[in-house]
Design an enzyme around this catalytic site. Sequence first.
Site, short mmCIF file in Angstrom:
data_model
loop_
_atom_site.label_atom_id
_atom_site.label_comp_id
_atom_site.label_asym_id
_atom_site.label_seq_id
_atom_site.Cartn_x
_atom_site.Cartn_y
_atom_site.Cartn_z
CG ASP A 220 65.12 81.19 45.50
OD1 ASP A 220 65.11 82.18 44.75
OD2 ASP A 220 64.83 81.24 46.71
CD GLU A 304 65.41 85.45 41.08
OE1 GLU A 304 64.61 86.37 40.97
OE2 GLU A 304 65.42 84.66 42.04
CB CYS A 359 48.26 76.55 37.62
SG CYS A 359 48.03 77.99 38.66
CB CYS A 378 46.03 75.05 40.42
SG CYS A 378 47.60 75.23 41.28
CG ASP A 385 62.79 79.59 50.39
OD1 ASP A 385 62.77 80.79 50.07
OD2 ASP A 385 62.86 79.19 51.56
#
Length: 431
Positions: A220, A304, A359, A378, A385
């Site tokens: 990221d 990304e 999850c 969860c 980040d």
Amino acid sequence: MPASAYVSVIGHETNYTEMVQLRYNYRLYPAPGQRSALARAFGCARVVFNDGLRARQDAHAVGLPYITDAELSAALTTAKGTPARAWLGDVSAVILQQSVADLNTAYRRFFDYRKALREWKAAGRKGPQPREVGLPRFKSRKDRRQAVRFTANSRFRVLPGGRLRLPKIGDVEVRWSRDLPSAPSSVTVIMDPAGRYFASFVVEATPGALPGAGPVTGIDLGLTHFAVLSDGTKIASPRFLRRAEKKLRRAQRSLSRKQDGSRNRDKARVKVARAHGRVADARREFHHQLSTALIRDNQAVAVEDLCVKGLARTRLAKSIHDAGWSAFTGMLEYKARLYGREFHRIGRFVPTSQVCSACGVKDGPKPLHIRTWQCQACGMWLDRDINAAVNVAKAAGLAATARGAQVRPGPRVPAQRGEAGTHPKPRREAA
Ligand SMILES: [Zn+2]
């Protein structure tokens, strides 16, 4: 012959009808004569590519139909018989055919992109916009990377003594850093901007024969840290880059205070230009160090696509960061190719910060100042980040886990800072 009949598969299903291509790269040390033969080969491959491109452009300009692959191939054969292009006979015919094939592939990718774009628009612009692919461009002697490809029917071969026999080039010395698992189907000879030579072999393998998967990492890219990895590592800009940036800001402030037309203003302008150059150099250096380390240590990396990160930023800050990010992801991409690693770019519509990476429940956007939160579904504590980096890896289909890095028992622990020192290396902070 169905190879699968003789292979026992343990633990997982493997689809043996599908072959995968693996790349194995080695450093080459061509002798001086071989280097000039390679230069000639690079040049011929370039000329053939450019001739084909020009023919198609000219046809398009006067409204003639697209020149087909077969027509282009025939034109190459004809050209070799003319005095102006007779020297194309000095190099292996295979590399010329492969160069034409590259041109055809480049056109096909462009047509595919245009088709995908039309369909995307017709469907009301839903989903990620297709990644832009431009028309092929002319190759130049000054391109940073020169390459020619030999396929099996060119009869290249690895000699018993370890040298690589390339048709019309010679027997070239190779540094075999690891073994080739089986006979390669092609080899691309590459010269990089530093004037180094590499052989990149393609080996066809069944997925069952893949070497054990190394780590996979989602990345990221952000503003608070340069990069956060899905294993929880946070990487800040290195000290030498921050120092250069600080000097640049100081020089810019000084320039803005100088009077128009004064000699001092000229001097200050030169200082700003120099500081700019040093920041660019330092940034490139940092990008190289980090991208090399990431590609070396991982079997696969995913980032990304950063066209829009949807963050409220000033236009200036955004442009600066975007420039740095795209240079960096570009390095990751080419190094992945060079070293036989996987590289994935994730579409920008994947909501990496809205989904729990543990999850998979999407619980909506959070304001930027929220750096950690507990998933209501969860109960996992998530670091903004790291959660994003894990989601990037998952979106690429990579089985990344945060290895506990984002699980926090209680309130947020401040990131440890202050690894003192002037080491010009990417600074890693404990998450
Ligand atoms: Zn959850």
